[in-house]
Design an enzyme around this catalytic site. Structure first.
Site, PDB file in Angstrom:
ATOM      1  N   GLY A   1     -11.404  -6.394   8.433  1.00 56.15           N
ATOM      2  CA  GLY A   1     -11.393  -7.741   8.984  1.00 56.15           C
ATOM      3  C   GLY A   1     -11.505  -7.714  10.506  1.00 56.15           C
TER       4      GLY A   1
ATOM      5  CB  SER B   1      -4.593  -6.991  -3.392  1.00 53.35           C
ATOM      6  OG  SER B   1      -5.759  -6.552  -2.720  1.00 53.35           O
TER       7      SER B   1
ATOM      8  CE  LYS C   1      -4.338  -4.988   7.479  1.00 60.70           C
ATOM      9  NZ  LYS C   1      -5.203  -6.154   7.710  1.00 60.70           N
TER      10      LYS C   1
END
Lengths: 368, 368
Positions: A220, A112, A82
């Site tokens: 995602g 989160s 990420k």
């Protein structure tokens, strides 16, 4: 506004290369590891007994031959891929809107998980204020991790309605710019740099080989669609992997039904993969020329794979990180394909370990 | 027979270099990793509260500056540095007695730990029969691991008298040659190759620096005395680390008393370090010009360090592997020395992670 299908047209290998040029000074070139033990386990046919109760019961177990290459994004900054997308999104914001505006307004997201820490790190590195909306039930280590990068943590309820209300509230006050976790052009290009790096490393290590396939987790879909974007003009096949538990395999089901599944409610142990695939991500992943298939694995298969990686490879991975390897080890459809197309030579397969953010307590809870 | 003191004279850097020439084709060149997070934690003074109840209570916490280099023998073959010594011992046996004799007689050892698997691997690689005497209470994963390398496992009781009786029995039948786990010239030279490699890797990575110190665990002392042998004609200081629990710090206590402690009975979680230091090993380690000091850490410090390595570095280590890092993080005497001698520049310290053979169940038992 353009449609997702129109924006997907702009997702090209060149866009990923441009992203890499921007983020390279800020991210680790994580290692591409090999492990003879795992090659040997993956290249051993499953026992007929282990197929009982699966769709492959009674069939002859596949005899695929794997040479595996593990792209260790668990060793990436903040412990997950990420960081790539977050740095790219912020560097592009600065490029497009000017440093002054971005620094004045700041950025905001709700997460989160690993995106929260990634955005916090990228924002603090680039001296941009960051507001991270986290469910108040988040574990204290995640809250502390996000704060340790200097971000402001704001708590919300845990439903998406509650979270979005808090985001809107903070935006009304601060005018902060939203940086979405995966359904975003710049995030996808950033995550796609994982593919660019692993291909270069593969070529350094295997001078006369061809990388036959890459498999990544799909939550995602930012990582998978980014990787598929990079390989879209190359011969390397791209696959995705999901947990099957409580319908977490929304992407696989969507592909079967010919329509994206927009809602998922699952408590799979692969907690980074509980979200439905994003709209722009779906445009890439549902394109057969870009992603050849998405496979799903059980909770038991995820745990067995995580155990192998910890005990045999000696690297720490979070459950979400191992679904791609679990497909290689357990999915007979995938294994038969490797046997048939790879033949005697087999396939060179890159497996992306997406992250390593777990705790000894979480490991104890899973295996104790 | 020569005395240990006489044999210790022959332990020279050249002997380690010769060992490396022999074993290089058979062992991994394990990575030398760095971790900014751990550098930063190690370079942060401990809180005065954390020193309460220790000999340093009330003193100003040390302000050392560390740059740490982790020699990852947890990623070595069979998951521990023991592979180095085992290959070296067998290759020397073949050299000295001829392949025919060694293959006819076979080799034997008693071990419930990493030496068992290391000898089994080396023997199977070199086509030598191996008999491993293991206590019948050994965990099934260790028995299976040893057998998986093709060794014959023979069970015994768990006291040293019982084990030695079984060894004598097998030797009477087979004439197998004993390969001791640590108190042996060739084993020590083999383990010392860890130092040769890490020094070369350090020089590749830090082109104009000096490696100020190396710290390794001390159990039987094979690794520490081998490393000290290699560095005995260089400026790099060598230190040892032990668990303190139930007198497992036999080497440290022996150094204080001026006499080797020959019996230890401890159930420290660092289960690779429960043995007393060997006779030949003691000759090296008690030589101040070779090993400058041995420090001891508590069970809590070992657990806190193991947690940091798993959660922050994302590599799997067994408890025995982290005692050296625990000294860097927690021992105020060592930390003050780094502050005083290293000053503003600090010290470049290589920490040897000796092994990674643990299981998810063992992690669960420690932290659950």
């Amino acid at each position: 506004m353009t449609t997702p299908a129109e924006r997907a047209q702009l997702l090209t290998p060149a866009a990923v290369e441009a992203a890499y040029g921007l983020i390279q000074p800020y991210v680790h070139r994580t290692p591409l590891l090999t492990c003879k033990t795992l090659d040997s386990i993956a290249s051993t046919p499953q026992s007929p007994e282990s197929l009982v109760g699966t769709p492959f019961e009674g069939q002859t177990p596949a005899r695929p031959k794997f040479r595996l290459f593990f792209k260790c994004e668990n060793l990436q900054r903040i412990g997950a891929f990420k960081a790539r997308g977050a740095f790219h999104a912020l560097l592009r914001l600065i490029e497009e809107r000017g440093e002054e505006e971005v620094k004045r307004r700041g950025v905001i997201t709700h997460s989160s998980g690993n995106h929260a820490q990634a955005l916090a790190l990228a924002a603090s590195t680039l001296h941009i204020p960051a507001h991270i909306v986290m469910p108040s039930i988040s574990t204290s280590s995640k809250i502390a991790g996000t704060r340790s990068y200097g971000a402001e943590v704001i708590f919300s309820g845990s439903t998406s309605v509650e979270r979005e209300a808090v985001v809107a509230e903070v935006q009304a006050k601060t005018d902060a710019i939203l940086v979405p976790p995966y359904d975003d052009f710049n995030i996808i290009c950033g995550q796609g740099t994982t593919a660019l790096e692993l291909e270069a490393q593969y070529k350094e290590q295997v001078r006369s080989g061809t990388l036959d396939a890459v498999i990544t987790p799909v939550g995602g879909g930012g990582l998978n669609s980014g990787v598929a974007t990079f390989f879209s003009d190359k011969s390397t096949r791209v696959f995705g992997a999901e947990p099957a538990f409580e319908g977490a395999d929304d992407c696989r089901r969507g592909l079967q039904a010919g329509e994206r599944v927009s809602k998922v409610s699952t408590l799979t142990i692969a907690d980074g993969l509980r979200t439905p695939v994003g709209l722009l991500n779906w445009e890439v992943i549902s394109n057969k020329r870009k992603v050849e298939g998405v496979f799903a694995v059980t909770e038991e298969q995820i745990m067995a794979t995580m155990r192998l990686v910890l005990e045999r490879m000696k690297v720490v991975v979070e459950p979400s990180a191992v679904v791609g390897l679990a497909v290689c080890l357990f999915d007979e459809e995938f294994r038969k394909r490797v046997e048939e197309e790879g033949g005697e030579k087999g396939w060179d397969v890159a497996v992306v370990f997406s992250g390593g953010n777990t705790t000894v307590e979480a490991i104890a809870k899973l295996f104790g």
